[in-house]
Motif scaffolding. Sequence first.
Motif, PDB file in Angstrom:
ATOM      1  N   ARG A 424       0.800  -1.145  -0.125  1.00  0.00           N
ATOM      2  CA  ARG A 424      -0.131  -0.021  -0.048  1.00  0.00           C
ATOM      3  C   ARG A 424       0.752   1.311  -0.100  1.00  0.00           C
ATOM      4  O   ARG A 424       0.696   2.308   0.763  1.00  0.00           O
ATOM      5  N   ILE A 425       1.899   1.297  -0.715  1.00  0.00           N
ATOM      6  CA  ILE A 425       2.732   2.239  -0.994  1.00  0.00           C
ATOM      7  C   ILE A 425       2.396   3.118  -2.212  1.00  0.00           C
ATOM      8  O   ILE A 425       2.480   2.683  -3.478  1.00  0.00           O
ATOM      9  N   PRO A 426       2.089   4.288  -1.988  1.00  0.00           N
ATOM     10  CA  PRO A 426       1.427   5.146  -3.238  1.00  0.00           C
ATOM     11  C   PRO A 426       2.930   5.322  -4.299  1.00  0.00           C
ATOM     12  O   PRO A 426       3.917   5.476  -3.709  1.00  0.00           O
ATOM     13  N   PHE A 427       2.544   5.312  -5.398  1.00  0.00           N
ATOM     14  CA  PHE A 427       3.744   5.313  -6.292  1.00  0.00           C
ATOM     15  C   PHE A 427       3.272   6.258  -7.677  1.00  0.00           C
ATOM     16  O   PHE A 427       2.109   6.198  -8.181  1.00  0.00           O
ATOM     17  N   ILE A 428       4.225   6.829  -8.142  1.00  0.00           N
ATOM     18  CA  ILE A 428       4.050   7.471  -9.748  1.00  0.00           C
ATOM     19  C   ILE A 428       5.028   6.775 -10.773  1.00  0.00           C
ATOM     20  O   ILE A 428       6.155   6.557 -10.318  1.00  0.00           O
ATOM     21  N   LEU A 429       4.474   6.522 -11.757  1.00  0.00           N
ATOM     22  CA  LEU A 429       5.164   5.756 -12.724  1.00  0.00           C
ATOM     23  C   LEU A 429       5.975   7.228 -13.854  1.00  0.00           C
ATOM     24  O   LEU A 429       5.348   7.911 -14.195  1.00  0.00           O
ATOM     25  N   ALA A 430       6.889   6.613 -14.237  1.00  0.00           N
ATOM     26  CA  ALA A 430       7.655   7.550 -15.282  1.00  0.00           C
ATOM     27  C   ALA A 430       7.883   6.705 -16.460  1.00  0.00           C
ATOM     28  O   ALA A 430       8.513   5.736 -16.468  1.00  0.00           O
ATOM     29  N   THR A 431       7.729   7.409 -17.672  1.00  0.00           N
ATOM     30  CA  THR A 431       7.728   6.487 -18.889  1.00  0.00           C
ATOM     31  C   THR A 431       8.295   7.482 -19.764  1.00  0.00           C
ATOM     32  O   THR A 431       7.977   8.505 -20.112  1.00  0.00           O
ATOM     33  N   GLY A 432       9.229   7.080 -21.000  1.00  0.00           N
ATOM     34  CA  GLY A 432       9.522   7.637 -22.037  1.00  0.00           C
ATOM     35  C   GLY A 432       8.831   7.196 -23.227  1.00  0.00           C
ATOM     36  O   GLY A 432       8.901   7.652 -24.511  1.00  0.00           O
ATOM     37  N   TYR A 433       7.841   6.060 -23.241  1.00  0.00           N
ATOM     38  CA  TYR A 433       7.244   5.234 -24.106  1.00  0.00           C
ATOM     39  C   TYR A 433       5.974   5.856 -24.365  1.00  0.00           C
ATOM     40  O   TYR A 433       5.425   5.918 -25.631  1.00  0.00           O
ATOM     41  N   GLY A 434       5.220   6.222 -23.384  1.00  0.00           N
ATOM     42  CA  GLY A 434       3.931   6.605 -23.424  1.00  0.00           C
ATOM     43  C   GLY A 434       3.042   5.763 -22.548  1.00  0.00           C
ATOM     44  O   GLY A 434       3.790   4.703 -22.105  1.00  0.00           O
ATOM     45  N   PRO A 435       1.968   6.263 -22.233  1.00  0.00           N
ATOM     46  CA  PRO A 435       1.067   5.175 -21.325  1.00  0.00           C
ATOM     47  C   PRO A 435       0.849   3.908 -21.764  1.00  0.00           C
ATOM     48  O   PRO A 435       0.530   3.110 -20.776  1.00  0.00           O
ATOM     49  N   GLU A 436       0.775   3.653 -23.125  1.00  0.00           N
ATOM     50  CA  GLU A 436       0.541   2.206 -23.435  1.00  0.00           C
ATOM     51  C   GLU A 436       1.972   1.413 -22.967  1.00  0.00           C
ATOM     52  O   GLU A 436       1.554  -0.078 -23.009  1.00  0.00           O
ATOM     53  N   TYR A 447       0.946   8.871 -13.797  1.00  0.00           N
ATOM     54  CA  TYR A 447       2.320   8.667 -14.519  1.00  0.00           C
ATOM     55  C   TYR A 447       2.937   9.990 -14.906  1.00  0.00           C
ATOM     56  O   TYR A 447       1.772  10.864 -15.073  1.00  0.00           O
ATOM     57  N   ILE A 448       4.015  10.271 -15.344  1.00  0.00           N
ATOM     58  CA  ILE A 448       4.667  11.401 -15.581  1.00  0.00           C
ATOM     59  C   ILE A 448       5.658  11.039 -16.852  1.00  0.00           C
ATOM     60  O   ILE A 448       6.222   9.898 -16.758  1.00  0.00           O
ATOM     61  N   ALA A 449       5.396  11.739 -18.108  1.00  0.00           N
ATOM     62  CA  ALA A 449       5.958  11.666 -19.202  1.00  0.00           C
ATOM     63  C   ALA A 449       7.456  12.026 -18.987  1.00  0.00           C
ATOM     64  O   ALA A 449       7.660  13.364 -18.671  1.00  0.00           O
ATOM     65  N   LYS A 450       8.486  11.520 -19.672  1.00  0.00           N
ATOM     66  CA  LYS A 450       9.885  11.708 -20.027  1.00  0.00           C
ATOM     67  C   LYS A 450       9.895  12.501 -21.117  1.00  0.00           C
ATOM     68  O   LYS A 450       9.305  12.235 -22.211  1.00  0.00           O
ATOM     69  N   PRO A 451      10.869  13.484 -21.111  1.00  0.00           N
ATOM     70  CA  PRO A 451      11.251  14.184 -20.012  1.00  0.00           C
ATOM     71  C   PRO A 451      10.466  15.054 -19.377  1.00  0.00           C
ATOM     72  O   PRO A 451       9.709  15.914 -19.672  1.00  0.00           O
ATOM     73  N   PHE A 452      10.583  15.145 -17.840  1.00  0.00           N
ATOM     74  CA  PHE A 452       9.807  16.086 -17.242  1.00  0.00           C
ATOM     75  C   PHE A 452      10.549  16.981 -16.363  1.00  0.00           C
ATOM     76  O   PHE A 452      11.647  16.753 -16.095  1.00  0.00           O
ATOM     77  N   THR A 453       9.715  18.051 -15.940  1.00  0.00           N
ATOM     78  CA  THR A 453      10.353  18.911 -15.146  1.00  0.00           C
ATOM     79  C   THR A 453      10.436  18.480 -13.842  1.00  0.00           C
ATOM     80  O   THR A 453       9.543  17.970 -13.357  1.00  0.00           O
ATOM     81  N   ILE A 454      11.493  18.971 -13.006  1.00  0.00           N
ATOM     82  CA  ILE A 454      11.565  18.745 -11.534  1.00  0.00           C
ATOM     83  C   ILE A 454      10.358  19.089 -10.751  1.00  0.00           C
ATOM     84  O   ILE A 454       9.652  18.547  -9.901  1.00  0.00           O
ATOM     85  N   GLU A 455       9.843  20.382 -11.266  1.00  0.00           N
ATOM     86  CA  GLU A 455       8.720  21.019 -10.572  1.00  0.00           C
ATOM     87  C   GLU A 455       7.635  20.372 -10.769  1.00  0.00           C
ATOM     88  O   GLU A 455       6.746  20.185  -9.906  1.00  0.00           O
ATOM     89  N   SER A 456       7.496  19.551 -12.083  1.00  0.00           N
ATOM     90  CA  SER A 456       6.147  18.963 -12.246  1.00  0.00           C
ATOM     91  C   SER A 456       6.237  17.709 -11.504  1.00  0.00           C
ATOM     92  O   SER A 456       5.064  17.189 -10.907  1.00  0.00           O
TER      93      SER A 456
END
Length: 474
Positions: A424-436, A447-456
């Motif tokens: 039950r640990i919340p997480f965010i996924l990062a990907t350079g391919y897309g949500p698929e 999820y957050i798309a690469k490249p992302f800003t540190i602020e985001s």
Amino acid sequence: MPSEHLDEQAELERLAAIVSSSDDAIISKNLSGIILSWNKGAEKIFGYSEAEMVGQSILCIIPPELQQEEEHILGLLRNGQRVDHFETQRLTRDGRRLHVSLTVSPLRNRLGNIVGASKIARDITERKRAEELQSLLIAELNHRVKNTLAVVQSIATQTLAGAPDPEAFVGAFRERLRALAQAHDLLVREDLAGVNLRDLLEEELALRGGERDRCAFHGPDLLIEGDLATHMCLVIHELATNARKYGSLSQTHGRLRVDWRTEACDAGQRLALTWTETGICIQQTPGREGFGTSLLRRVADANGGQSLIEQAGTERRVRLELLLNNPRQPKASSGKSAGKDRGAARDAADLRDRQVLVVDDEVVVAMDIAAALEAAGSSIVGPAYNIDQALQKIGAQHIDLAIVDANLKGRSAQPVVEALAQRRIPFILATGYGPESLPAGWSGSSYIAKPFTIESLVQALGELERREKLSALQ
């Protein structure tokens, strides 16, 4: 025999010859799907002889899950409709699946009644493979470009954090980008297979005049593959820059020697590299860990090795050990605040004193994420650079939140997100391919798309933390 009958007979013979010699499978069948004729092309494509197939149901070459297509096609034919370029799969005698393009036309008797169908099947398996390969290459190119942009972005922020003024930032950033460009040139030289360590040393140091007499390289030709090639380019660049500014190459009588070897270990093959500078006059005072030192340590951690920096008197020695994947021979042979511009003030409170697991196989990106979250008040678990490291940390340490790269060294992060979800640990996924490309069953996750800003990223983690708190209160 009347001439028109002779002409008709000649036309039938010509058509029969065309059907017989065609490389495409040309098959006729009745409206019950029973095969009436089977040409040489069909024999070649499907592996069955004409004697074996005439009188058999066409269903014997249709995969079970696709057999409903046959009834649909027969229904269209009974209505006099033609089926053009219908792409599907069919079975060969030896059980292989072929991609085929079908054209099916109704057959009529002399009275104009539909009595069967003629089918032309063209084997398009190679074309489909080429299309799949093209899609794979485009996806891989997209991933590599986005990862490269993420590395450039992270180098910029890390360089800014250690630069005393804008001019110093521009100079250092420009040189680090040049090192990345050089890494690409060396990769192209080896057909993208890797980077020759000796070429990397010689080109990064760009020895001129008397410098050649003061530098020595000793080791075998060795091709360094994958992301490690880029990491080593940056590591050598940082070591060489330090040598020119403060070390042996800044002194007339200084000497530089680089030794490397490969050796067997339990995990496979290991690279052991020693960078030795003598004749150093300037003693560097201990202080805040710089980009180069941090990069050296983290590259070692990410690749199952270790690093050590020793300085005594006028000698400085850097030791680096790394695990190698499939080592091969080449073809031929300051103190600015790191968090000044990193986190939005509205999110910092949400992340203060939180234990955040960072999982990313790109060392520089992981460094940047960790520095940003530390500036926002978080404590970093990791970074973890592969699935095994991530699972070990999840099982051994308290974690409040996690940021996880969806693809870790070519493997889905599925085991990592499942372990996080189980605890039950919340997480965010990062990907350079897309949500698929997100792990199976987790397409609806944050999820957050690469490249992302540190602020985001900080904002996204802050929002995730707030959602979890609200959910706990309900």
